[in-house]
Design a protein around this motif. Structure first.
Motif, short mmCIF file in Angstrom:
data_model
loop_
_atom_site.label_atom_id
_atom_site.label_comp_id
_atom_site.label_asym_id
_atom_site.label_seq_id
_atom_site.Cartn_x
_atom_site.Cartn_y
_atom_site.Cartn_z
N ASN A 1 0.83 -1.20 0.00
CA ASN A 1 0.00 0.00 0.00
C ASN A 1 0.87 1.26 0.00
O ASN A 1 0.69 2.16 -0.84
CB ASN A 1 -0.92 -0.04 1.23
CG ASN A 1 -1.75 1.22 1.38
OD1 ASN A 1 -1.44 2.09 2.18
ND2 ASN A 1 -2.82 1.31 0.61
N TYR A 2 1.82 1.32 0.91
CA TYR A 2 2.67 2.50 1.01
C TYR A 2 3.54 2.68 -0.23
O TYR A 2 3.67 3.78 -0.77
CB TYR A 2 3.57 2.40 2.24
CG TYR A 2 2.86 2.40 3.57
CD1 TYR A 2 1.60 2.99 3.72
CD2 TYR A 2 3.44 1.82 4.69
CE1 TYR A 2 0.95 3.00 4.94
CE2 TYR A 2 2.79 1.82 5.92
CZ TYR A 2 1.55 2.41 6.04
OH TYR A 2 0.92 2.42 7.26
N LEU A 3 4.17 1.59 -0.67
CA LEU A 3 5.12 1.69 -1.79
C LEU A 3 4.42 1.98 -3.11
O LEU A 3 4.96 2.70 -3.96
CB LEU A 3 5.95 0.42 -1.88
CG LEU A 3 6.90 0.17 -0.69
CD1 LEU A 3 7.57 -1.19 -0.81
CD2 LEU A 3 7.95 1.28 -0.60
N SER A 4 3.22 1.40 -3.31
CA SER A 4 2.51 1.65 -4.57
C SER A 4 2.10 3.12 -4.67
O SER A 4 2.18 3.72 -5.76
CB SER A 4 1.30 0.73 -4.70
OG SER A 4 0.38 0.94 -3.64
N TYR A 5 1.68 3.72 -3.54
CA TYR A 5 1.35 5.14 -3.60
C TYR A 5 2.60 5.98 -3.80
O TYR A 5 2.59 6.96 -4.57
CB TYR A 5 0.63 5.60 -2.33
CG TYR A 5 0.44 7.10 -2.33
CD1 TYR A 5 -0.41 7.70 -3.25
CD2 TYR A 5 1.18 7.92 -1.47
CE1 TYR A 5 -0.56 9.07 -3.30
CE2 TYR A 5 1.03 9.30 -1.52
CZ TYR A 5 0.17 9.87 -2.44
OH TYR A 5 0.05 11.23 -2.50
N ALA A 6 3.69 5.62 -3.14
CA ALA A 6 4.94 6.37 -3.32
C ALA A 6 5.34 6.37 -4.79
O ALA A 6 5.74 7.41 -5.34
CB ALA A 6 6.04 5.74 -2.47
N ALA A 7 5.23 5.22 -5.45
CA ALA A 7 5.62 5.12 -6.86
C ALA A 7 4.66 5.88 -7.76
O ALA A 7 5.08 6.67 -8.63
CB ALA A 7 5.68 3.65 -7.27
N SER A 8 3.35 5.68 -7.59
CA SER A 8 2.39 6.31 -8.49
C SER A 8 2.37 7.83 -8.33
O SER A 8 2.27 8.57 -9.33
CB SER A 8 0.99 5.73 -8.29
OG SER A 8 0.42 6.16 -7.07
N SER A 9 2.47 8.31 -7.10
CA SER A 9 2.46 9.76 -6.89
C SER A 9 3.73 10.40 -7.47
O SER A 9 3.69 11.53 -7.97
CB SER A 9 2.32 10.10 -5.40
OG SER A 9 3.37 9.53 -4.65
N SER A 10 4.85 9.69 -7.41
CA SER A 10 6.10 10.21 -7.98
C SER A 10 6.05 10.26 -9.50
O SER A 10 6.52 11.22 -10.13
CB SER A 10 7.28 9.34 -7.53
OG SER A 10 7.42 9.36 -6.12
N LEU A 11 5.44 9.23 -10.09
CA LEU A 11 5.39 9.14 -11.55
C LEU A 11 4.27 9.99 -12.16
O LEU A 11 4.42 10.52 -13.26
CB LEU A 11 5.19 7.68 -11.97
CG LEU A 11 6.37 6.73 -11.70
CD1 LEU A 11 5.95 5.29 -11.95
CD2 LEU A 11 7.56 7.10 -12.58
N LEU A 12 3.14 10.10 -11.45
CA LEU A 12 1.95 10.71 -12.03
C LEU A 12 1.55 12.03 -11.38
O LEU A 12 0.52 12.60 -11.72
CB LEU A 12 0.77 9.73 -11.93
CG LEU A 12 0.99 8.35 -12.57
CD1 LEU A 12 -0.21 7.43 -12.28
CD2 LEU A 12 1.19 8.48 -14.08
N GLY A 13 2.35 12.50 -10.42
CA GLY A 13 1.97 13.70 -9.68
C GLY A 13 2.39 15.01 -10.30
O GLY A 13 2.18 16.07 -9.71
N GLY A 14 2.95 14.97 -11.51
CA GLY A 14 3.43 16.18 -12.17
C GLY A 14 2.43 17.31 -12.28
O GLY A 14 2.78 18.48 -12.06
N PRO A 15 1.16 17.03 -12.62
CA PRO A 15 0.19 18.13 -12.75
C PRO A 15 0.04 18.97 -11.48
O PRO A 15 -0.33 20.13 -11.55
CB PRO A 15 -1.12 17.39 -13.08
CG PRO A 15 -0.67 16.15 -13.79
CD PRO A 15 0.61 15.75 -13.09
N VAL A 16 0.31 18.40 -10.32
CA VAL A 16 0.28 19.16 -9.07
C VAL A 16 1.64 19.76 -8.75
O VAL A 16 1.76 20.96 -8.48
CB VAL A 16 -0.19 18.27 -7.90
CG1 VAL A 16 0.08 18.94 -6.56
CG2 VAL A 16 -1.67 17.97 -8.03
N LEU A 17 2.69 18.96 -8.80
CA LEU A 17 3.98 19.37 -8.27
C LEU A 17 4.79 20.23 -9.24
O LEU A 17 5.60 21.05 -8.81
CB LEU A 17 4.78 18.13 -7.86
CG LEU A 17 4.08 17.23 -6.82
CD1 LEU A 17 4.98 16.07 -6.44
CD2 LEU A 17 3.69 18.03 -5.59
#
Length: 433
Positions: free
Chosen positions: A94-110
């Motif tokens: 749970n923790y690692l999958s969110y860490a990976a997806s937010s890092s890869l797909l979080g560009g529109p926010v960050l």
């Protein structure tokens, strides 16, 4: 996903938190709203809602990014492996999958943020902010709510053996990097500040920002008469615990303490809430024949202030673990915000605040005899004096722990981090940490 309707001079915060409504996550939501009131533009990067039962909420896709609004806040959600049980592999996934997806797909926010704020529980949530720092030079502020890896093992995961040692070493190294890479770190208790300094972060890059209560819901109010009526209580002396019934709370100590108060039949313990330890607590109370211990289901948040006011005193209880000496349970500011006195069966920061606020009584954790003696002391105190303690605690909350106090401190930290980034943009030779 920038706000095209916002004033261009508003500082934009990319707010990373693994948990956010519709999950029961009032603290992350409260921070977002408080920052908006402080003049920031806030975009949230979070996961698909699956807390607290580990099941994906209906209507949310399992494996693609989505954007929506939650209570007026723009939210970008990225996929994760839904899990929230006692399985260490499931929780890690749970923790690692969110860490990976937010890092890869979080560009529109960050990508568009002036500064990133990480609600650092779990510590792996910082991965997206660290990635943004590397890719776009976006500074981040780490808001430490739970110290890792200490809190992981205090929750009962990986209690020993080689796996524990490897996990402790790996998680400890990673967590220390998230603190050291941060432009600034905020902590929720004085003890946490000392711990983060010991992990290599300079003291001038750490600020104490207490987590405040939801003041729209938690404030002094009239007692909820239905609570006592439903339990068949009238003028009895009620000690109330409201919150999670988990291993970290050590509520077996409270049950054992009640067994030592059989000579005071007007003293009742009311446990409001749910959790993985509730069944064992109920079985223990039944085995001891304690008719003065009552279990009440979790109540809607909007009812909790009135429910608390129906008791004479609130209980704060933590297991006797070193980590909890530097932990500030969210129920401490919640009780103070409601203007209620408290009995604190805990050591360290939680007890220190109760004493500093003049808001109640304290005793050592994990000691039912000491807790019973402390409840006796509270019982022998006049109700007028108890109400006075509640008022004193409420004044302390307003000065030290309220949204007004905390959000101003957090706003100053975020503004300073964004301004330092601006200076570095104009001086490319300046070396970043």
């Amino acid at each position: 996903m920038p706000h095209h309707d916002e004033a261009p001079d508003r500082c934009r915060v990319g707010y990373v938190t693994q948990w956010f409504p519709p999950e029961p996550a009032p603290i992350p939501l409260g921070i977002a709203h408080a920052l908006d009131r402080q003049g920031f533009t806030v975009d949230v990067l979070t996961g698909m809602p699956n807390y607290p039962d580990g099941r994906l909420r209906a209507g949310y896709p399992a494996w693609r990014r989505t954007a929506d609004r939650e209570q007026g806040v723009p939210v970008l959600r990225t996929p994760l492996y839904p899990s929230h049980d006692r399985s260490a592999p499931g929780r890690a996934a749970n923790y690692l999958s969110y860490a990976a997806s937010s890092s890869l797909l979080g560009g529109p926010v960050l990508r568009h943020a002036d500064v990133t704020l990480v609600y650092s529980g779990p510590a792996t949530a910082a991965c997206a902010a660290m990635t943004a720092r590397l890719r776009w030079g976006t500074p981040y502020v780490a808001m430490v709510m739970d110290l890792w890896p200490d809190s992981v093992f205090a929750s009962g995961f990986l209690t020993g053996g080689l796996t524990r040692r490897l996990a402790e070493r790996t998680l400890g190294w990673f967590t220390n990097q998230t603190y050291r890479w941060a432009e600034h770190v905020t902590v929720a208790s004085p003890g946490q500040r000392e711990a983060v300094v010991a992990r290599g972060v300079p003291a001038d890059r750490i600020s104490l920002v207490y987590h405040w209560a939801d003041e729209k819901l938690l404030h002094p109010t009239e007692p909820d008469a239905e609570l006592r009526r439903g339990l068949g209580l009238t003028d009895e002396f009620v000690v109330m615990y409201g919150g999670n019934h988990g291993a970290a709370q050590g509520l077996h100590t409270a049950i054992e303490a009640m067994a030592r108060l059989a000579d005071l039949p007007d003293v009742h313990l009311v446990l409001v809430g749910d959790g993985i330890e509730k069944r064992s607590l109920q079985a223990m109370a039944a085995e001891l024949g304690l008719r003065t211990v009552h279990f009440v289901p979790a109540q809607p948040p909007e009812r909790m202030a009135g429910v608390a006011a129906a008791a004479d005193i609130q209980l704060v209880c933590l297991a006797d673990e070193p980590l909890f000496r530097i932990t500030m349970p969210s129920k401490v500011p919640s009780i103070l915000a409601c203007g209620q006195p408290m009995v604190v069966s805990a050591a360290g920061d939680a007890a220190r605040v109760a004493r500093s606020a003049g808001a109640g009584f304290t005793c050592a954790p994990g000691d039912p005899t000491a807790l019973a003696a402390t409840i006796r002391q509270a019982h022998s105190t006049s109700r007028h004096r108890l109400r006075e303690m509640g008022r004193t605690g409420h004044a302390y909350y307003h000065d030290q722990m309220s949204e007004q106090a905390g959000s101003r401190l957090l706003a100053d930290v975020l503004t300073a981090a964004a301004e330092r980034r601006g200076r570095r943009r104009h001086n490319p030779k300046q070396v970043q940490r």
